[in-house]
Design an enzyme around this catalytic site. Structure first.
Site, PDB file in Angstrom:
ATOM      1  N   SER A 255     -11.166 -13.007 -26.479  1.00  0.00           N
ATOM      2  CA  SER A 255     -11.061 -12.531 -27.865  1.00  0.00           C
ATOM      3  C   SER A 255     -12.147 -11.492 -28.122  1.00  0.00           C
ATOM      4  O   SER A 255     -12.713 -10.935 -27.181  1.00  0.00           O
ATOM      5  CB  SER A 255     -11.187 -13.717 -28.832  1.00  0.00           C
ATOM      6  OG  SER A 255     -10.858 -13.324 -30.134  1.00  0.00           O
ATOM      7  N   ASN A 256     -12.433 -11.191 -29.374  1.00  0.00           N
ATOM      8  CA  ASN A 256     -13.504 -10.241 -29.710  1.00  0.00           C
ATOM      9  C   ASN A 256     -14.151 -10.679 -31.016  1.00  0.00           C
ATOM     10  O   ASN A 256     -13.808 -11.719 -31.575  1.00  0.00           O
ATOM     11  CB  ASN A 256     -12.947  -8.814 -29.792  1.00  0.00           C
ATOM     12  CG  ASN A 256     -11.860  -8.716 -30.827  1.00  0.00           C
ATOM     13  OD1 ASN A 256     -12.101  -8.897 -32.016  1.00  0.00           O
ATOM     14  ND2 ASN A 256     -10.627  -8.464 -30.391  1.00  0.00           N
ATOM     15  N   HIS A 257     -15.083  -9.862 -31.505  1.00  0.00           N
ATOM     16  CA  HIS A 257     -15.932 -10.297 -32.625  1.00  0.00           C
ATOM     17  C   HIS A 257     -15.381  -9.945 -34.010  1.00  0.00           C
ATOM     18  O   HIS A 257     -16.102 -10.065 -34.995  1.00  0.00           O
ATOM     19  CB  HIS A 257     -17.316  -9.657 -32.492  1.00  0.00           C
ATOM     20  CG  HIS A 257     -18.007 -10.017 -31.215  1.00  0.00           C
ATOM     21  ND1 HIS A 257     -18.511 -11.264 -30.985  1.00  0.00           N
ATOM     22  CD2 HIS A 257     -18.232  -9.286 -30.098  1.00  0.00           C
ATOM     23  CE1 HIS A 257     -19.049 -11.295 -29.777  1.00  0.00           C
ATOM     24  NE2 HIS A 257     -18.889 -10.105 -29.211  1.00  0.00           N
ATOM     25  N   SER A 258     -14.151  -9.486 -34.123  1.00  0.00           N
ATOM     26  CA  SER A 258     -13.663  -9.089 -35.452  1.00  0.00           C
ATOM     27  C   SER A 258     -13.636 -10.286 -36.403  1.00  0.00           C
ATOM     28  O   SER A 258     -13.125 -11.357 -36.067  1.00  0.00           O
ATOM     29  CB  SER A 258     -12.260  -8.487 -35.336  1.00  0.00           C
ATOM     30  OG  SER A 258     -11.747  -8.276 -36.618  1.00  0.00           O
TER      31      SER A 258
ATOM     32  N   ALA B 197      -8.361  -5.848 -34.455  1.00  0.00           N
ATOM     33  CA  ALA B 197      -8.918  -5.572 -33.124  1.00  0.00           C
ATOM     34  C   ALA B 197      -8.051  -6.347 -32.131  1.00  0.00           C
ATOM     35  O   ALA B 197      -8.315  -7.507 -31.826  1.00  0.00           O
ATOM     36  CB  ALA B 197     -10.372  -6.012 -33.070  1.00  0.00           C
TER      37      ALA B 197
END
Ligand code: PMT
Length: 406
Positions: A209-212, A278
């Site tokens: 995943s990512n930090h959004s 994102a």
């Protein structure tokens, strides 16, 4: 007369900056607003009710009832009357109580009853402002959709120099006007916004995943809704969701699910499409159905590209309507953003660079450049995400100018 017919409830708390509330009231009244003032009992030590009653042309409200004649000051009807509840100056004490739902005076009970937008202009000493407790309370309020007018830096009543001064009344009045004058300009328009990160399963317990956080997209969705658009948000697992009543949220997990939901919503007809999510660019080719066990050896995982939602929508776009994308770049920011704008067949792209402190993932602020297809662009300096959202929606409105609704 930009505030003609608007009802503004002004809450004043105990702070030396209370004297600025007098000029603020004059500015709001001059713009045509009807202003009613609630003061905490300590605010009366800093500015007299007589001054505020004279300038606002309304009696001042402090207690739940008037001790002279027993008249009840209903926090519920005050909250319903207001188009905006502005608390300026807001002390550290009041901000923290607002964050935790403490309602031990008329100003705070009215906050809990208010259905209108709420704006807060903090004023306090620099160490109180920087204290994690105050910062955490402001974060909670922001996440709830409260507009915070950041304190300014300069000389403080304590004689110290730093951030904590209440912003000047002219600047606060300008923020009030920008918040209140826009509703209605997008009435009848349908908007679609993608938000948050996606999660790509590796096995039943792990994902990529990512930090959004969903903050930027939620601010855009709220701004579109405030201006009258019917808004649907397709959101991955975010930590923040839109707070404006009426915004429909469709929750998804993976890039594949976001693709399906977004294409389906776009197919229903959209005047405005903002692709702020994102989205993962790659996903595991063969996610394991059971938890992958470690065996001491290296592990290699094959990733395959996800479907590009923006490119798919751009390829099958209607002629009318505005499509806005985002670009999050670490290098060659401008070239990459402009290339995405044209490859994905969008009308504008909002570039945020990972190089800019205070911008991008997770934070409450952003600094962007908005590029339009016609070659024009606008630099938006570091501002709160709701303010950046307002600039983005202004650009969308200008582009919609010549476009027909669907
Ligand atoms: O959520 P916050 O914490 O507030 O942070 C906001 C943000 C940094 C996530 C936001 O401002 C932002 O930049 N979003 C886009 C991030 C991104 O994925 O950028 P990109 O350059 O990789 O993608 C370009 C565009 O294509 C974006 O509009 C993206 O939504 C879209 N895309 C990308 C991949 C994919 N499979 N499908 C897409 O639609």
């Amino acid at each position: 007369m930009q505030l003609k017919g608007k009802h503004i409830l002004l809450g004043i708390t105990g702070s030396i900056a209370a004297y600025k509330a007098a000029l603020l009231t004059r500015l709001l009244v001059k713009e045509g607003a009807e202003v009613k003032v609630i003061m905490t009992s300590s605010a009366r030590q800093f500015i007299t009710p007589l001054t505020m009653a004279t300038l606002s042309r309304n009696p001042i409200l402090v207690e739940f009832f008037d001790p002279e004649n027993g008249q009840w000051n209903s926090h519920v009807s005050l909250g319903l009357w207001a188009d905006l509840y502005l608390i300026a100056p807001a002390s550290a004490n009041t901000i923290s109580k607002m964050a935790y739902g403490i309602a031990d005076n008329l100003l705070l009970t009215t906050y809990l009853s208010a259905r209108c937008p709420v704006m807060v202009a903090p004023a306090m000493d620099l160490d109180m402002y920087a204290h994690p407790a105050t910062q955490q309370s402001m974060k909670v309020l922001r996440e709830r959709g409260v507009r915070i007018v950041e304190a300014a830096s300069g000389e403080l009543a304590s004689g110290l120099d730093g951030k904590g001064r209440m912003e000047e009344p002219e600047k606060i009045a300008a923020e009030v006007m920008s918040l209140l004058r826009k509703p209605g300009t997008l009435t009848g328009r349908r908007a679609l916004v993608t938000s948050g990160p996606t999660r790509e399963a590796i096995d039943p317990v792990r994902f990529i995943s990512n930090h959004s956080s969903g903050k930027m997209a939620s601010a855009i969705a709220d701004e579109l809704a405030r201006r009258g658009a019917a808004v649907t948000v397709v959101s991955g697992p975010a930590s923040v969701y839109p707070s404006c009543p009426g915004v429909e949220v469709r929750k998804v997990i993976s890039a594949g699910e976001m693709y399906e939901a977004t294409v389906e919503e776009y197919g229903k007809g959209c005047d405005i499409t903002v692709l702020c999510a994102a989205v993962a660019d790659f996903t595991p080719a063969c996610p394991s159905g059971t938890k992958i066990k470690k065996d001491g050896n290296r592990m290699t995982m094959e990733l395959v590209p996800t479907k590009d939602i923006a490119a798919a929508i751009g390829a099958h776009r209607r002629r009318e309507g505005v499509i806005a994308g985002f670009a999050l770049e670490t290098d060659h920011a401008r070239e990459n953003a402009l290339s995405k704008l044209s490859r994905k067949n969008m009308d504008m792209i909002v570039l945020n660079s990972m190089q800019d402190p205070g911008a991008g993932f997770g934070v409450d602020t952003n600094k962007v450049t908005i590029f339009r297809r016609d070659g024009s662009f606008q630099d938006v300096p570091l501002e709160s995400k709701p303010e950046v959202a307002s600039a983005i929606v202004d650009n969308i409105e200008q582009l919609l100018g010549g476009s027909e609704g669907c």
